[in-house]
Design an enzyme around this catalytic site. Structure first.
Site, PDB file in Angstrom:
ATOM      1  N   CYS A  52       6.183  99.110 -42.008  1.00  0.00           N
ATOM      2  CA  CYS A  52       5.045  99.395 -42.881  1.00  0.00           C
ATOM      3  C   CYS A  52       3.846 100.091 -42.242  1.00  0.00           C
ATOM      4  CB  CYS A  52       4.567  98.106 -43.531  1.00  0.00           C
ATOM      5  SG  CYS A  52       5.760  97.505 -44.731  1.00  0.00           S
ATOM      6  N   PHE A  53       3.388  99.580 -41.096  1.00  0.00           N
ATOM      7  CA  PHE A  53       2.093 100.054 -40.583  1.00  0.00           C
ATOM      8  C   PHE A  53       2.040 101.575 -40.425  1.00  0.00           C
ATOM      9  CE2 PHE A  53       0.481  95.908 -38.390  1.00  0.00           C
ATOM     10  CZ  PHE A  53       0.297  95.359 -39.646  1.00  0.00           C
TER      11      PHE A  53
ATOM     12  N   LEU B 141      -2.411  99.983 -49.044  1.00  0.00           N
ATOM     13  CA  LEU B 141      -2.433 100.901 -47.899  1.00  0.00           C
ATOM     14  C   LEU B 141      -3.567 100.530 -46.954  1.00  0.00           C
ATOM     15  CD1 LEU B 141      -1.900 104.497 -49.394  1.00  0.00           C
ATOM     16  CD2 LEU B 141      -0.218 102.980 -48.379  1.00  0.00           C
TER      17      LEU B 141
ATOM     18  N   GLY C 202      16.280  96.795 -56.031  1.00  0.00           N
ATOM     19  CA  GLY C 202      16.061  96.885 -54.579  1.00  0.00           C
ATOM     20  C   GLY C 202      16.097  95.496 -53.962  1.00  0.00           C
TER      21      GLY C 202
HETATM   22  C1  UDX Z   1       9.632  97.598 -48.028  1.00  0.00           C
HETATM   23  C2  UDX Z   1       8.585  98.064 -49.019  1.00  0.00           C
HETATM   24  O1  UDX Z   1       8.788  97.479 -50.280  1.00  0.00           O
HETATM   25  C3  UDX Z   1       8.594  99.517 -49.185  1.00  0.00           C
HETATM   26  O2  UDX Z   1       7.374  99.865 -49.756  1.00  0.00           O
HETATM   27  C4  UDX Z   1       8.710 100.227 -47.900  1.00  0.00           C
HETATM   28  O3  UDX Z   1       8.913 101.580 -48.133  1.00  0.00           O
HETATM   29  C5  UDX Z   1       9.812  99.709 -47.030  1.00  0.00           C
HETATM   30  O4  UDX Z   1       9.594  98.346 -46.861  1.00  0.00           O
HETATM   31  P1  UDX Z   1      12.029  96.883 -48.024  1.00  0.00           P
HETATM   32  O5  UDX Z   1      12.345  95.845 -49.018  1.00  0.00           O
HETATM   33  O6  UDX Z   1      11.731  96.446 -46.629  1.00  0.00           O
HETATM   34  O7  UDX Z   1      10.848  97.694 -48.586  1.00  0.00           O
HETATM   35  O8  UDX Z   1      13.080  98.036 -47.968  1.00  0.00           O
HETATM   36  P2  UDX Z   1      14.618  97.911 -47.763  1.00  0.00           P
HETATM   37  O9  UDX Z   1      14.926  96.658 -47.038  1.00  0.00           O
HETATM   38  O10 UDX Z   1      15.072  99.216 -47.245  1.00  0.00           O
HETATM   39  O11 UDX Z   1      15.164  97.683 -49.248  1.00  0.00           O
HETATM   40  C6  UDX Z   1      15.194  98.617 -50.251  1.00  0.00           C
HETATM   41  C7  UDX Z   1      16.478  98.397 -51.051  1.00  0.00           C
HETATM   42  O12 UDX Z   1      16.473  99.257 -52.187  1.00  0.00           O
HETATM   43  C8  UDX Z   1      17.763  98.705 -50.286  1.00  0.00           C
HETATM   44  O13 UDX Z   1      18.611  97.588 -50.291  1.00  0.00           O
HETATM   45  C9  UDX Z   1      18.375  99.879 -51.042  1.00  0.00           C
HETATM   46  O14 UDX Z   1      19.786  99.858 -51.075  1.00  0.00           O
HETATM   47  C10 UDX Z   1      17.777  99.690 -52.425  1.00  0.00           C
HETATM   48  N1  UDX Z   1      17.783 100.912 -53.235  1.00  0.00           N
HETATM   49  C11 UDX Z   1      17.280 102.055 -52.742  1.00  0.00           C
HETATM   50  C12 UDX Z   1      18.278 100.867 -54.542  1.00  0.00           C
HETATM   51  O15 UDX Z   1      18.752  99.828 -54.993  1.00  0.00           O
HETATM   52  N2  UDX Z   1      18.249 102.013 -55.291  1.00  0.00           N
HETATM   53  C13 UDX Z   1      17.784 103.189 -54.805  1.00  0.00           C
HETATM   54  O16 UDX Z   1      17.790 104.187 -55.503  1.00  0.00           O
HETATM   55  C14 UDX Z   1      17.284 103.214 -53.482  1.00  0.00           C
HETATM   56  C1  UDX Z   2       2.763  93.841 -42.187  1.00  0.00           C
HETATM   57  C2  UDX Z   2       1.580  93.151 -42.858  1.00  0.00           C
HETATM   58  O1  UDX Z   2       1.108  92.085 -42.018  1.00  0.00           O
HETATM   59  C3  UDX Z   2       1.981  92.614 -44.224  1.00  0.00           C
HETATM   60  O2  UDX Z   2       0.846  92.064 -44.891  1.00  0.00           O
HETATM   61  C4  UDX Z   2       2.565  93.755 -45.052  1.00  0.00           C
HETATM   62  O3  UDX Z   2       3.012  93.272 -46.306  1.00  0.00           O
HETATM   63  C5  UDX Z   2       3.708  94.419 -44.319  1.00  0.00           C
HETATM   64  O4  UDX Z   2       3.274  94.862 -43.034  1.00  0.00           O
HETATM   65  P1  UDX Z   2       4.890  93.022 -40.845  1.00  0.00           P
HETATM   66  O5  UDX Z   2       5.060  94.452 -40.485  1.00  0.00           O
HETATM   67  O6  UDX Z   2       6.054  92.266 -41.367  1.00  0.00           O
HETATM   68  O7  UDX Z   2       3.744  92.853 -41.944  1.00  0.00           O
HETATM   69  O8  UDX Z   2       4.395  92.214 -39.550  1.00  0.00           O
HETATM   70  P2  UDX Z   2       2.989  91.950 -38.844  1.00  0.00           P
HETATM   71  O9  UDX Z   2       2.925  90.509 -38.546  1.00  0.00           O
HETATM   72  O10 UDX Z   2       1.857  92.522 -39.554  1.00  0.00           O
HETATM   73  O11 UDX Z   2       3.168  92.679 -37.443  1.00  0.00           O
HETATM   74  C6  UDX Z   2       3.261  94.089 -37.340  1.00  0.00           C
HETATM   75  C7  UDX Z   2       3.359  94.507 -35.894  1.00  0.00           C
HETATM   76  O12 UDX Z   2       2.132  94.265 -35.208  1.00  0.00           O
HETATM   77  C8  UDX Z   2       4.413  93.760 -35.091  1.00  0.00           C
HETATM   78  O13 UDX Z   2       5.080  94.654 -34.239  1.00  0.00           O
HETATM   79  C9  UDX Z   2       3.612  92.756 -34.314  1.00  0.00           C
HETATM   80  O14 UDX Z   2       4.249  92.305 -33.157  1.00  0.00           O
HETATM   81  C10 UDX Z   2       2.366  93.554 -34.015  1.00  0.00           C
HETATM   82  N1  UDX Z   2       1.185  92.732 -33.710  1.00  0.00           N
HETATM   83  C11 UDX Z   2       0.695  91.868 -34.644  1.00  0.00           C
HETATM   84  C12 UDX Z   2       0.526  92.889 -32.481  1.00  0.00           C
HETATM   85  O15 UDX Z   2       0.940  93.675 -31.641  1.00  0.00           O
HETATM   86  N2  UDX Z   2      -0.604  92.127 -32.245  1.00  0.00           N
HETATM   87  C13 UDX Z   2      -1.109  91.254 -33.158  1.00  0.00           C
HETATM   88  O16 UDX Z   2      -2.128  90.615 -32.863  1.00  0.00           O
HETATM   89  C14 UDX Z   2      -0.438  91.117 -34.394  1.00  0.00           C
END
Ligand code: UDX
Ligand code: UDX
Length: 462
Positions: free
Chosen positions: A279-280, A224, A15
Site C-alpha cells: 500500500c504505502f 491515500l 475480490g
Molecule cells: C489491497 C487493496 O484493497 C487494494 O486497494 C490494493 O490495490 C492492493 O491491496 P488486496 O486485497 O491486498 O488489495 O489485493 P489482492 O490480495 O491482490 O486481492 C485482490 C483479489 O481480486 C485477487 O484475489 C484477484 O484475483 C481478485 N480479482 C482481481 C477479481 O476477482 N477480479 C478482477 O477482475 C481482478
Molecule cells: C498499512 C496501513 O498501516 C494500513 O492502515 C493500511 O490499510 C494498509 O497499509 P500494512 O502495509 O499492512 O498497513 O502495514 P504497516 O504496519 O503499516 O507497515 C508498513 C511497513 O512499514 C512495514 O514494512 C513495516 O515494517 C514498516 N514500519 C512500520 C516501519 O518500518 N517502522 C514503523 O515504525 C512501522
C-alpha cells in the site's frame, strides 16, 4: 438460518484478497443475520478459502472463518449469479501501479475496477449499493458511476466509498476494534440512505461514534492521506537514523524522546531498513500523480520525497554491509532473517528483503533466506534469479556456514534465539546487520559478533 431467504440482507464482495477476505469474514462473524459471499476470478484462491489452508496468514483469521463458513459466509467463483442476488456489493479487486502507458509507475491501474463495474452493470437486474473497498485515486467513484449509469438505469446504483484501514498481521484485531470506520457518500437523499445501510452493518459491533461519514471525495482522499502520513513518519525517523549513525546519537533514544510529546505520539517511529507492503508506495505514487495532474508540482515533490528516503534507506543498508565486510561480498554467504515486509504475515509485496536480496546477488553474494511464513512467497518473488539463493525455515540451519546475518523482518522468534550457538556455526569474523533494531546488540557484541544496528554506532571488534 438455513435457507437463503431467511437472511436479512445479501452482501457480496468481489475480490478475495488480503482486504476482501478478512473484512467479509469479520462482517459474517459479527452479523449472522446477513449472508456474505466472496467471489474471485481466481479459482485456486477460492478453493483455498474453502479449505483448511486459507490463502493468507493472519492471526485469528482461521477461527473467524471457521465460525461462519457454510453458515452465512460463502466463497465462490460464480460472480454473475452472486451479483444478481446481492443488495450490497463491495469491490475489493486489486489496483496496482500502472506499468504501461500514461502514468506508468505512478497512476493506479484501474482495468480490473472498470471490468468489475461493467460486470456489475451487465448482470444486475435490481438496485444495488456498490461499495469501494479498494484504495483508489480520488474521483474513481465518479468513473464507476459513469459506467454504471451508461445504460440509462441511473436509479439502480448508489456508489459509496468505504476505505479499509486494516494493517496486515493485525487484520482481525483492526477489523474487530477499528480506530474508525469511514463511509463516504453523495450528499443526496439516496446517497444518505445508502450510507445509513452501511452504517447499520458496522454498527453491529463498532461503536457509533467511531463510524464517521463524509462526502465521497473526502473519503477517497482520506485513505491515500492516512497511508502517506504513516509512511512519512517512517521516512522521517529513517532520515534521522542516518544522522544518528554519523553522530553519537541513538535513534531509539531520539524516537523515545520525540514520541513522548503527546502531540507527536510514540507509534510508527521504529527506524528500519525501510517500509514495504502493497500500500504505502502505491498510495503515495497515486497521491503524487494526482497532485501533478492538478499542476501542484511542489506538493507532489514533497510527497515523492517520502519514497526517495525509503529507497535511500534500502540502498544504504547494502552499502553499509559492503563497507563493513571489507568492500566485497562476492562468494560470501549472507543469511536473511525474515523476508516478509513485516512480522506476522507471509506477504512479501514490496518487502525491503526483495530489494536487498537482488542487490546482494548483484554483488555476487550467496543468500540464505529464512522466514516462518513467507518462504513460499519468497520463492515466487525471486523466481528465475534464485540460482544462488537457498530457502530454509530453521534459522539455526540457515545461519550455519554464513558470514553475516541481516535482520529483515521483526519476527518475535528472532529475539529469543540462542545466538551463541549461531555464532559458533558461522564463518568468522561474523557480522549481524539488524535492519529492525530488535536484537540485544550489546549481548551479540559480547558473544563475538560485529554488530551494525540502524541509527546507532556499530559495535565491532576491529
Ligand atoms: C489491497 C487493496 O484493497 C487494494 O486497494 C490494493 O490495490 C492492493 O491491496 P488486496 O486485497 O491486498 O488489495 O489485493 P489482492 O490480495 O491482490 O486481492 C485482490 C483479489 O481480486 C485477487 O484475489 C484477484 O484475483 C481478485 N480479482 C482481481 C477479481 O476477482 N477480479 C478482477 O477482475 C481482478
Ligand atoms: C498499512 C496501513 O498501516 C494500513 O492502515 C493500511 O490499510 C494498509 O497499509 P500494512 O502495509 O499492512 O498497513 O502495514 P504497516 O504496519 O503499516 O507497515 C508498513 C511497513 O512499514 C512495514 O514494512 C513495516 O515494517 C514498516 N514500519 C512500520 C516501519 O518500518 N517502522 C514503523 O515504525 C512501522
Amino acid at each position: 438460518m438455513s435457507s437463503t431467504q431467511e437472511f436479512k440482507k445479501k452482501i457480496l464482495c468481489i475480490g478475495a484478497g488480503y482486504v476482501g477476505g478478512p473484512t467479509m469474514a469479520m462482517i459474517a462473524h459479527k452479523c449472522p443475520q446477513y449472508k456474505v459471499t466472496v467471489v474471485d476470478i481466481n479459482q485456486t484462491r477460492i478453493a483455498q478459502w474453502n479449505s483448511e489452508n486459507l490463502p493468507i496468514f493472519e492471526p485469528g483469521l482461521d477461527e473467524i472463518v471457521r465460525s461462519s463458513r457454510g453458515r452465512n459466509l460463502f466463497f465462490s467463483t460464480d460472480i454473475e449469479n452472486n451479483i444478481r442476488d446481492s443488495e450490497i456489493i463491495f469491490v475489493s479487486v486489486n489496483t496496482p501501479t500502472k506499468t504501461f502507458g500514461a502514468g506508468a509507475g505512478m497512476a493506479a491501474d484501474l482495468q480490473y475496477w472498470e471490468k468489475t463495474a461493467r460486470e456489475i452493470l451487465n448482470c444486475a437486474n435490481s438496485p444495488k449499493i456498490i461499495v469501494e473497498k479498494s484504495t483508489l485515486p480520488v474521483k474513481t467513484a465518479l468513473a464507476m458511476e459513469r459506467i454504471l449509469t451508461s445504460n440509462d438505469n441511473r436509479e439502480q446504483f448508489e456508489v459509496l466509498s468505504n476505505p479499509e484501514f486494516l494493517a496486515e498481521g493485525t487484520a482481525v484485531k483492526d477489523l474487530e476494534h477499528p480506530d474508525r470506520v469511514l463511509i463516504g457518500s453523495h450528499e443526496t437523499e439516496s446517497g444518505l440512505k445508502a450510507r445509513e445501510e452501511l452504517v447499520d452493518i458496522y454498527a453491529n459491533w463498532v461503536p457509533r461514534e467511531r463510524i464517521i461519514t463524509s462526502n465521497i471525495w473526502s473519503s477517497e482522499l482520506s485513505k491515500l492521506v492516512a497511508n502517506a502520513f504513516l509512511a512519512q513518519r517512517i521516512s522521517s525517523i529513517n532520515s534521522i537514523s542516518v544522522l544518528c549513525e554519523k553522530t553519537e546519537a541513538d535513534i531509539n533514544e531520539v524516537a523515545r524522546s520525540v514520541g513522548m510529546d503527546s502531540r507527536i505520539g510514540n507509534r510508527f517511529l521504529n527506524a528500519s531498513v525501510g517500509f514495504g507492503g502493497s500500500c504505502f508506495k502505491k498510495d503515495i505514487l497515486n497521491l503524487v500523480y494526482l497532485c501533478n495532474h492538478y499542476g501542484l508540482n511542489k506538493v507532489a515533490d514533497y510527497w515523492e520525497s517520502v519514497i526517495a528516503i525509503n529507497d535511500y534507506q534500502k540502498e544504504r543498508f547494502v552499502i553499509n554491509m559492503l563497507n563493513a565486510m571489507f568492500n566485497t561480498l562476492a562468494g560470501k554467504k549472507i543469511c536473511l532473517f525474515g523476508f516478509a515486509f513485516k512480522a506476522n504475515t507471509g506477504d512479501t509485496r514490496e518487502s525491503p528483503a526483495v530489494f536487498i536480496t537482488k542487490k546482494l546477488l548483484e554483488e555476487k553474494a550467496q543468500v540464505v533466506i529464512t522466514d516462518p511464513k513467507a518462504l513460499g512467497n519468497a520463492r515466487i518473488e525471486l523466481k528465475g534469479i534464485d540460482e544462488k539463493v537457498w530457502y530454509e525455515e530453521n534459522p539455526y540451519k540457515a545461519a550455519t556456514g554464513c558470514d553475516a546475518i541481516s535482520v529483515m523482518t521483526e519476527w518475535e522468534i528472532y529475539r529469543g534465539l540462542d545466538f551463541k550457538r549461531i555464532f559458533e556455526s558461522m564463518v568468522k569474523p561474523a557480522f549481524i546487520f539488524d535492519g529492525r533494531n530488535i536484537l540485544d546488540h550489546k549481548k551479540l557484541f559480547e558473544i563475538g559478533f560485529n554488530v551494525y544496528p540502524i541509527g546507532k554506532p556499530a559495535l565491532t571488534h576491529f
